[in-house]
Design a protein around this motif. Structure first.
Motif, PDB file in Angstrom:
ATOM      1  N   ARG A  82       4.339  11.256   0.238  1.00  0.00           N
ATOM      2  CA  ARG A  82       4.171   9.803   0.236  1.00  0.00           C
ATOM      3  C   ARG A  82       5.278   9.106  -0.551  1.00  0.00           C
ATOM      4  NH1 ARG A  82      -1.994   8.968  -1.691  1.00  0.00           N
ATOM      5  NH2 ARG A  82      -1.890   7.019  -0.556  1.00  0.00           N
ATOM      6  N   PRO A  87       0.827  -1.200   0.000  1.00  0.00           N
ATOM      7  CA  PRO A  87       0.000   0.000   0.000  1.00  0.00           C
ATOM      8  C   PRO A  87       0.868   1.259   0.000  1.00  0.00           C
ATOM      9  CG  PRO A  87      -0.488  -1.388   1.907  1.00  0.00           C
ATOM     10  CD  PRO A  87       0.737  -1.925   1.276  1.00  0.00           C
ATOM     11  N   ILE A  88       0.341   2.326  -0.601  1.00  0.00           N
ATOM     12  CA  ILE A  88       1.041   3.602  -0.542  1.00  0.00           C
ATOM     13  C   ILE A  88       0.686   4.228   0.799  1.00  0.00           C
ATOM     14  CG2 ILE A  88       1.463   5.789  -1.696  1.00  0.00           C
ATOM     15  CD1 ILE A  88       0.152   4.599  -4.173  1.00  0.00           C
ATOM     16  N   PRO A  89       1.662   4.519   1.649  1.00  0.00           N
ATOM     17  CA  PRO A  89       1.326   5.116   2.942  1.00  0.00           C
ATOM     18  C   PRO A  89       0.770   6.529   2.771  1.00  0.00           C
ATOM     19  CG  PRO A  89       3.691   5.090   2.620  1.00  0.00           C
ATOM     20  CD  PRO A  89       3.103   4.349   1.464  1.00  0.00           C
ATOM     21  N   GLY A  90       0.036   6.992   3.764  1.00  0.00           N
ATOM     22  CA  GLY A  90      -0.432   8.381   3.765  1.00  0.00           C
ATOM     23  C   GLY A  90      -1.726   8.586   3.010  1.00  0.00           C
ATOM     24  N   GLN A  91      -2.124   9.835   2.908  1.00  0.00           N
ATOM     25  CA  GLN A  91      -3.405  10.213   2.321  1.00  0.00           C
ATOM     26  C   GLN A  91      -3.184  11.012   1.049  1.00  0.00           C
ATOM     27  OE1 GLN A  91      -6.247   9.272   3.787  1.00  0.00           O
ATOM     28  NE2 GLN A  91      -5.157   8.351   5.493  1.00  0.00           N
ATOM     29  N   PRO A  92      -4.176  11.009   0.144  1.00  0.00           N
ATOM     30  CA  PRO A  92      -4.082  11.872  -1.037  1.00  0.00           C
ATOM     31  C   PRO A  92      -4.017  13.341  -0.617  1.00  0.00           C
ATOM     32  CG  PRO A  92      -5.850  10.277  -1.282  1.00  0.00           C
ATOM     33  CD  PRO A  92      -5.379  10.174   0.122  1.00  0.00           C
ATOM     34  N   ALA A 132      -5.622  -0.753  -0.746  1.00  0.00           N
ATOM     35  CA  ALA A 132      -4.543  -1.651  -0.355  1.00  0.00           C
ATOM     36  C   ALA A 132      -4.225  -1.499   1.136  1.00  0.00           C
ATOM     37  CB  ALA A 132      -3.304  -1.380  -1.193  1.00  0.00           C
ATOM     38  N   GLN A 133      -4.279  -0.269   1.625  1.00  0.00           N
ATOM     39  CA  GLN A 133      -4.030  -0.038   3.062  1.00  0.00           C
ATOM     40  C   GLN A 133      -5.060  -0.771   3.911  1.00  0.00           C
ATOM     41  OE1 GLN A 133      -4.196   4.160   3.797  1.00  0.00           O
ATOM     42  NE2 GLN A 133      -2.431   4.641   2.532  1.00  0.00           N
TER      43      GLN A 133
END
Lengths: 351, 389
Positions: free
Chosen positions: A303, A283-288, B253-254
């Motif tokens: 990110r 997963p890509i950490p953090g928020q948009p 995915a998170q």
């Protein structure tokens, strides 16, 4: 006719609200020819829909297209001798735009129930478009509408044309909207998530239909979606957007096999797949990002795993890596870690 | 076995008429579905819209009462827990008493009759044979309030859209401590708030988020709150009804990763309902594919995706695009024509026969049973009749 029908250069669309300026689209450039399908992919709020609405002249206040943007559209609509010339759509008046919108640029939206008027029959809505743009008689327009419905795969078009939208199923409604979009044989068809509201088996039908019709009508297509799988299926060229800006643009094989931008790469490695077993998602950490008054740096920076000191200070420009491959990043890298996860994509892109 | 769903049916009556309503037919949303699920396991339910997958979830959670069939939690029949008393008695009579009497007649002796029922239901039959009919009802319905409470604690749900499943007028802290107070898990507010903080950290949020309202979060964070609410009572079974459909891929995915990690920690069973095949393959141990209220294929997750057998599953899997331009194959051969028939008026025989390319004469007369093709891979299709083990 190999000249691109649409040339967009550094498109910016901002919204002025009391709290400040929302930079919904901040630097988008691409060319489109009439044989190409451009896939625009991005997450919610990445500005993909607003960018394409700017191309269609559908931005209303408080939004505006920044005057320095160029949306050059090749047409003979406004020339006196019928020769083709580039018109900058960004500076066109809203009223004049009706001669382009619907006639030269067709549209298909996500939810067919919202884009069809429930109070009118399908015939009314199709004939209206054809009569308005082509100035033909109603009977003639009706024949044309029936022919179009037949082409998009509606059974018994002669009887069904007088039905109301609610009498059709979701897939059929989307077919009707596609028929309306193509009714004036436009140079460009803009499709904004046309299959998102549909089931996969129906989605497959609609995708096949759009591919066939695009070839038949020889119109360029801009296909907006958040679904990378759909993009790989339909697009020749892919533009990846994030935080209002274009991160990468290349042909479809290059994007999927040699993504250079860290965002494209991260996006590809977090899709679960049904055809391949994946042990671990990344997963890509953090928020948009939030688009209100963004700083003039790369929106993906918080990110990003490849961030350097330079990223914190400067705005990265779109740079050309090879022919038809543009990346916005200070540290572009070929990532052989392709989406399949298990086996790295080794072979060279190209058809 | 944590969860056992046995021949579950949910019919919605179609009413017609003004003042005097008449039932003119039934919408068979779920029509005889069986599967089981262990702790620390995930069962994925896949299908298109209208195939009944959400109805199964809601029936297990008892938002709906089943029309027929049973739901076992930890080998206890829970189907009648939330029915009014008369209905519950009627249900028990149909499911146990009538069968027990019929069995006794066929097999003559109590021992033989007991040998011919499933292990998990044996204790109910035994009780009936020993104590008689009325004692059986009393036994089953005694302490029903406590049974209901413990069932509600043990089974939780996460819905698709966190914007509509979270109360906009409650802060996250209030939302999370309400179930704690209701089930008397904590004695006072301080304990509740400590537990809330712990859970928030567990789902990747910060302690100060407890004082915020749902609208102050992003979509992914809201879904984390919904997950927190589901796990705060340490349930044994969590029903996940399309928990990632409203989210972007990077956030999806998170959440999936979070769910996987939580499952290991809590040793809970998941029923994962989704139409996204990629997500289902990634998270599930077992998968069932549904079509028009019935399961058409059921197997281990990797097995079902690598060795797809049922014509409908084949079409479904080949319709779903893959993020790989090299696999852009000619899918025309797999595209199924037409639409899903109406669940009110289903085709005769196998429900898929009007759209199936392998259709045989027998498909049109009778619905096929399950054929095991090995490795507990069950397919409801006449194509696999000969391979029956």
């Amino acid at each position: 006719m190999n000249e691109p029908v649409l040339k967009v250069k550094d498109l910016k669309t901002f919204f002025k609200i009391p709290e400040g300026i929302v930079k919904a689209v901040n630097g988008v450039s691409f060319d489109l020819s009439t044989t190409e399908a451009l896939g625009v992919v991005g997450e919610t709020g990445s500005g993909k829909s607003v960018a394409m609405k700017s191309v269609m002249g559908m931005i209303r206040k408080p939004g505006y297209v920044v005057p320095s943007s160029q949306i050059l559209f090749r047409t003979n609509e406004f020339s006196k001798d019928g020769s083709y010339e580039y018109v900058n759509l960004a500076t066109l008046e809203y009223e004049t735009f009706t001669r382009i919108r619907g006639k030269h640029i067709g549209m298909v939206f996500q939810d067919p129930m919202a884009s069809l008027n429930p109070m009118y029959t399908v015939a009314d809505q199709m004939i209206e478009t054809i009569v308005f743009h082509q100035g033909v008689k109603i009977d003639e327009a009706r024949d044309k509408a029936i022919e179009l419905l037949n082409k998009v795969g509606i059974a018994n078009p002669k009887e069904r044309i007088d039905d109301y939208p609610f009498q059709f199923s979701g897939g059929q409604r989307q077919r009707i909207v596609i028929a309306i979009g193509l009714s004036c044989n436009p140079e460009i068809l803009v499709a904004d998530e046309p299959t998102t509201a549909l089931d996969v088996t129906i989605q497959a039908q609609i995708l096949e239909l759009m591919k066939d019709l695009q070839k038949e009508y020889k119109s360029g297509m801009i296909y907006i979606t958040h679904d990378l799988s759909v993009i790989s299926e339909i697009a020749d060229k892919v533009m990846v957007m994030y935080g209002g800006t274009q991160m990468e643009i290349a042909d479809v094989n290059t994007i999927f096999e040699n993504p250079m931008n860290p965002y494209t790469n991260a996006l590809l490695s977090c899709i679960p797949r049904h055809d391949i077993k994946k042990e671990k998602l990344e997963p890509i950490p953090g928020q948009p990002p939030i688009m209100l008054n963004p700083p003039e740096i790369c929106p993906f920076l918080p990110r990003c795993q490849r961030a350097t000191e330079r990223c914190r200070k400067e705005w990265p420009e779109l740079t050309s890596i090879s022919e038809n491959h543009m990346v916005r990043c200070f540290n572009p890298q070929v990532n052989k870690v392709s989406i399949s996860g298990a086996k790295a994509g080794g072979t060279e892109g190209g058809k | 076995m944590l969860l056992r769903v046995d021949n579950l049916k949910k019919y919605f009556p179609l009413k017609h008429g003004f003042i005097v309503e008449k039932t003119v037919g039934y919408l068979k949303a779920v029509d005889g579905v069986s599967f089981s699920l262990d702790r620390n396991q995930t069962f994925g339910l896949v299908g298109e819209s209208g195939c009944g997958k959400t109805t199964i979830g809601k029936t297990i959670l008892r938002i709906y009462d089943p029309s027929a069939g049973r739901v076992f939690l930890n080998d206890e029949d829970t189907s009648f827990y939330f029915m009014p008393k008369a209905q519950a008695v009627k249900f028990l009579k149909n499911e146990y008493v009538a069968r027990a009497k019929a069995n006794l007649e066929t097999y003559k002796s109590v021992e033989n009759a007991l040998d011919n029922v499933q292990d998990y239901e044996k204790k109910y039959f035994k009780f009936f044979y020993e104590k008689g009919e009325n004692a059986f009802y009393d036994h089953m319905l005694s302490g029903i309030r406590e049974k209901r409470m413990s069932f509600r604690r043990a089974v939780q749900i996460v819905f698709q859209d966190p914007t509509s499943s979270l109360n906009p007028r409650m802060t996250v802290g209030q939302m999370l401590s309400e179930p704690l107070m209701f089930h008397n898990v904590v004695r006072n507010r301080q304990e509740a708030s400590d537990l809330v903080q712990e859970i928030l950290h567990k789902v990747g949020l910060k302690g100060y988020h407890a004082d915020r309202y749902p609208h102050q979060f992003s979509g992914g964070q809201r879904q984390r709150v919904a997950v927190a609410r589901a796990i705060i009572l340490k349930p044994q079974l969590i029903i996940l009804d399309e928990p990632t459909s409203a989210l972007d891929v990077s956030v999806q995915a998170q959440i999936i990763q979070l769910l996987k990690d939580l499952q290991k920690e809590m040793n809970a069973g998941f029923l994962f309902i989704s139409h996204n095949l990629g997500v289902v393959r990634y998270i599930s141990d077992k998968v069932g594919i549904m079509y028009l209220g019935r399961m058409v294929e059921q197997a281990a997750s990797d097995d079902i995706f690598d060795r797809t057998m049922h014509p409908y599953s084949e079409a479904l899997l080949n319709s779903a695009p893959v993020p790989d331009p090299k696999k852009k194959r000619d899918r025309k051969q797999f595209i199924i024509k037409g639409q899903v028939p109406s669940p009110i008026n289903r085709p005769q025989g196998c429900f898929f026969n009007p759209r199936c390319k392998y259709v045989m004469p027998e498909c049109k007369s009778e619905y096929p049973g399950f054929y095991d093709i090995g490795m507990q891979h069950n397919v409801a299709c006449y194509k696999y009749k000969e391979k029956k083990v």
